[in-house]
Design a protein around this motif. Structure first.
Motif, PDB file in Angstrom:
ATOM      1  N   ASP A 138       0.854  -1.180   0.000  1.00  0.00           N
ATOM      2  CA  ASP A 138       0.000   0.000   0.000  1.00  0.00           C
ATOM      3  C   ASP A 138       0.895   1.235   0.000  1.00  0.00           C
ATOM      4  OD1 ASP A 138      -2.286   1.555  -0.057  1.00  0.00           O
ATOM      5  OD2 ASP A 138      -3.065   0.857   1.869  1.00  0.00           O
ATOM      6  N   VAL A 139       0.299   2.348  -0.400  1.00  0.00           N
ATOM      7  CA  VAL A 139       0.997   3.621  -0.466  1.00  0.00           C
ATOM      8  C   VAL A 139       0.179   4.623   0.343  1.00  0.00           C
ATOM      9  CG1 VAL A 139       1.873   5.434  -1.994  1.00  0.00           C
ATOM     10  CG2 VAL A 139       1.799   3.059  -2.793  1.00  0.00           C
ATOM     11  N   PHE A 140       0.838   5.301   1.264  1.00  0.00           N
ATOM     12  CA  PHE A 140       0.170   6.295   2.108  1.00  0.00           C
ATOM     13  C   PHE A 140       0.819   7.652   1.868  1.00  0.00           C
ATOM     14  CE2 PHE A 140      -0.194   2.232   4.208  1.00  0.00           C
ATOM     15  CZ  PHE A 140      -1.516   2.189   4.617  1.00  0.00           C
ATOM     16  N   THR A 141       0.001   8.654   1.617  1.00  0.00           N
ATOM     17  CA  THR A 141       0.539   9.987   1.378  1.00  0.00           C
ATOM     18  C   THR A 141       0.149  10.928   2.503  1.00  0.00           C
ATOM     19  OG1 THR A 141      -1.403  10.639   0.079  1.00  0.00           O
ATOM     20  CG2 THR A 141       0.480   9.746  -1.128  1.00  0.00           C
ATOM     21  N   GLN A 142       1.008  11.906   2.723  1.00  0.00           N
ATOM     22  CA  GLN A 142       0.768  12.950   3.713  1.00  0.00           C
ATOM     23  C   GLN A 142       1.419  14.216   3.163  1.00  0.00           C
ATOM     24  OE1 GLN A 142       2.765  12.441   7.482  1.00  0.00           O
ATOM     25  NE2 GLN A 142       1.189  13.579   8.552  1.00  0.00           N
ATOM     26  N   GLN A 143       0.599  15.162   2.733  1.00  0.00           N
ATOM     27  CA  GLN A 143       1.147  16.360   2.111  1.00  0.00           C
ATOM     28  C   GLN A 143       1.381  17.494   3.094  1.00  0.00           C
ATOM     29  OE1 GLN A 143      -1.614  16.183  -1.459  1.00  0.00           O
ATOM     30  NE2 GLN A 143       0.293  16.944  -2.330  1.00  0.00           N
ATOM     31  N   GLN A 144       0.721  17.452   4.238  1.00  0.00           N
ATOM     32  CA  GLN A 144       0.927  18.505   5.233  1.00  0.00           C
ATOM     33  C   GLN A 144       1.205  17.862   6.584  1.00  0.00           C
ATOM     34  OE1 GLN A 144      -2.573  20.939   5.134  1.00  0.00           O
ATOM     35  NE2 GLN A 144      -2.091  21.796   3.140  1.00  0.00           N
ATOM     36  N   GLU A 145       2.107  18.472   7.332  1.00  0.00           N
ATOM     37  CA  GLU A 145       2.441  17.997   8.675  1.00  0.00           C
ATOM     38  C   GLU A 145       1.169  17.887   9.511  1.00  0.00           C
ATOM     39  OE1 GLU A 145       5.072  16.456  11.300  1.00  0.00           O
ATOM     40  OE2 GLU A 145       5.699  17.319   9.405  1.00  0.00           O
ATOM     41  N   GLY A 146       0.991  16.760  10.162  1.00  0.00           N
ATOM     42  CA  GLY A 146      -0.171  16.563  11.017  1.00  0.00           C
ATOM     43  C   GLY A 146      -1.382  16.003  10.284  1.00  0.00           C
ATOM     44  N   GLU A 147      -1.356  16.024   8.963  1.00  0.00           N
ATOM     45  CA  GLU A 147      -2.451  15.477   8.170  1.00  0.00           C
ATOM     46  C   GLU A 147      -2.448  13.957   8.307  1.00  0.00           C
ATOM     47  OE1 GLU A 147      -3.680  16.430   3.673  1.00  0.00           O
ATOM     48  OE2 GLU A 147      -1.829  15.293   3.809  1.00  0.00           O
ATOM     49  N   SER A 148      -3.624  13.348   8.353  1.00  0.00           N
ATOM     50  CA  SER A 148      -3.666  11.890   8.466  1.00  0.00           C
ATOM     51  C   SER A 148      -3.228  11.274   7.140  1.00  0.00           C
ATOM     52  CB  SER A 148      -5.081  11.421   8.844  1.00  0.00           C
ATOM     53  OG  SER A 148      -5.989  11.811   7.850  1.00  0.00           O
ATOM     54  N   LEU A 149      -2.685  10.083   7.249  1.00  0.00           N
ATOM     55  CA  LEU A 149      -2.202   9.384   6.064  1.00  0.00           C
ATOM     56  C   LEU A 149      -3.378   8.885   5.234  1.00  0.00           C
ATOM     57  CD1 LEU A 149       0.680   7.277   7.624  1.00  0.00           C
ATOM     58  CD2 LEU A 149       0.889   9.364   6.287  1.00  0.00           C
ATOM     59  N   THR A 150      -3.244   8.968   3.911  1.00  0.00           N
ATOM     60  CA  THR A 150      -4.271   8.515   2.992  1.00  0.00           C
ATOM     61  C   THR A 150      -3.773   7.261   2.292  1.00  0.00           C
ATOM     62  OG1 THR A 150      -4.931  10.805   2.623  1.00  0.00           O
ATOM     63  CG2 THR A 150      -5.681   9.186   1.012  1.00  0.00           C
ATOM     64  N   SER A 151      -4.563   6.179   2.348  1.00  0.00           N
ATOM     65  CA  SER A 151      -4.206   4.911   1.729  1.00  0.00           C
ATOM     66  C   SER A 151      -4.624   4.911   0.259  1.00  0.00           C
ATOM     67  CB  SER A 151      -4.909   3.763   2.457  1.00  0.00           C
ATOM     68  OG  SER A 151      -4.905   2.585   1.666  1.00  0.00           O
ATOM     69  N   LEU A 152      -3.670   4.719  -0.632  1.00  0.00           N
ATOM     70  CA  LEU A 152      -3.964   4.651  -2.058  1.00  0.00           C
ATOM     71  C   LEU A 152      -4.833   3.436  -2.365  1.00  0.00           C
ATOM     72  CD1 LEU A 152      -3.585   5.622  -4.978  1.00  0.00           C
ATOM     73  CD2 LEU A 152      -1.484   4.248  -5.048  1.00  0.00           C
ATOM     74  N   LYS A 153      -4.510   2.302  -1.792  1.00  0.00           N
ATOM     75  CA  LYS A 153      -5.269   1.086  -2.078  1.00  0.00           C
ATOM     76  C   LYS A 153      -6.724   1.253  -1.647  1.00  0.00           C
ATOM     77  CE  LYS A 153      -3.928  -2.710   0.037  1.00  0.00           C
ATOM     78  NZ  LYS A 153      -3.326  -4.016   0.374  1.00  0.00           N
TER      79      LYS A 153
END
Length: 161
Positions: A138-153
């Motif tokens: 899986d791939v998790f992105t976080q574009q801003q500090e403190g933002e929750s991780l988003t799962s690509l899958k």
């Protein structure tokens, strides 16, 4: 032989076997840790050299379950002609990849490799490894500090139904 002597004898016989198993698992785990990091570094190097985005590169490094999510994405696109995602390249955290952006690679926990993509944010790769090698699960992105991780899958499985 008394019970205590028998117990002690059995313990002394089995202890080296148990210690060998623990040591072997630790060595294998350490090897996998290095392999996880090298897999992700190699993936980014190929992407930079070929100037291709995440979807093209991920296909070569994805686990079976992540490939199923990508296949659902492709099927949805083929049926509707529309993308079922936001169009952002999760590998480069942008729609137009900058292949010269500085990258930092770190191990993050037991199964994750963290890639800091310049000042754009963080991409975490959940890895699965076996004697055949390591794959991205899986791939998790976080574009801003403190933002929750988003799962690509998870996103693809929900958005591409």
């Amino acid at each position: 032989m008394t019970r205590i002597k028998q117990y002690t004898r059995n313990l002394l016989i089995s202890l080296p076997v148990a210690m060998t198993a623990v040591f072997s698992a630790t060595v294998a785990s350490a090897e996998y840790e290095a392999e996880k990091l090298e897999t992700i570094k190699e993936m980014y190097e190929i992407a930079k050299t070929s100037e291709v985005g995440g979807a093209e590169v991920y296909a070569n490094y994805a686990s079976d379950s992540l490939m199923q999510a990508f296949e659902m994405f492709n099927d949805s696109f083929n049926e509707t002609g529309q993308l079922c995602n936001e169009g952002m390249d999760t590998m480069w955290l942008s729609q137009d990849a900058d292949y010269s952006v500085p990258l930092e690679f770190d191990l993050e926990g037991e199964h994750m490799v963290k890639v800091t993509v310049g000042d754009l944010g963080v991409v975490n790769y959940k890895m699965v490894c076996s004697e055949l090698g390591c794959a991205i699960d899986d791939v998790f992105t976080q574009q801003q500090e403190g933002e929750s991780l988003t799962s690509l899958k998870r996103y693809l499985l929900r958005a591409c139904r």
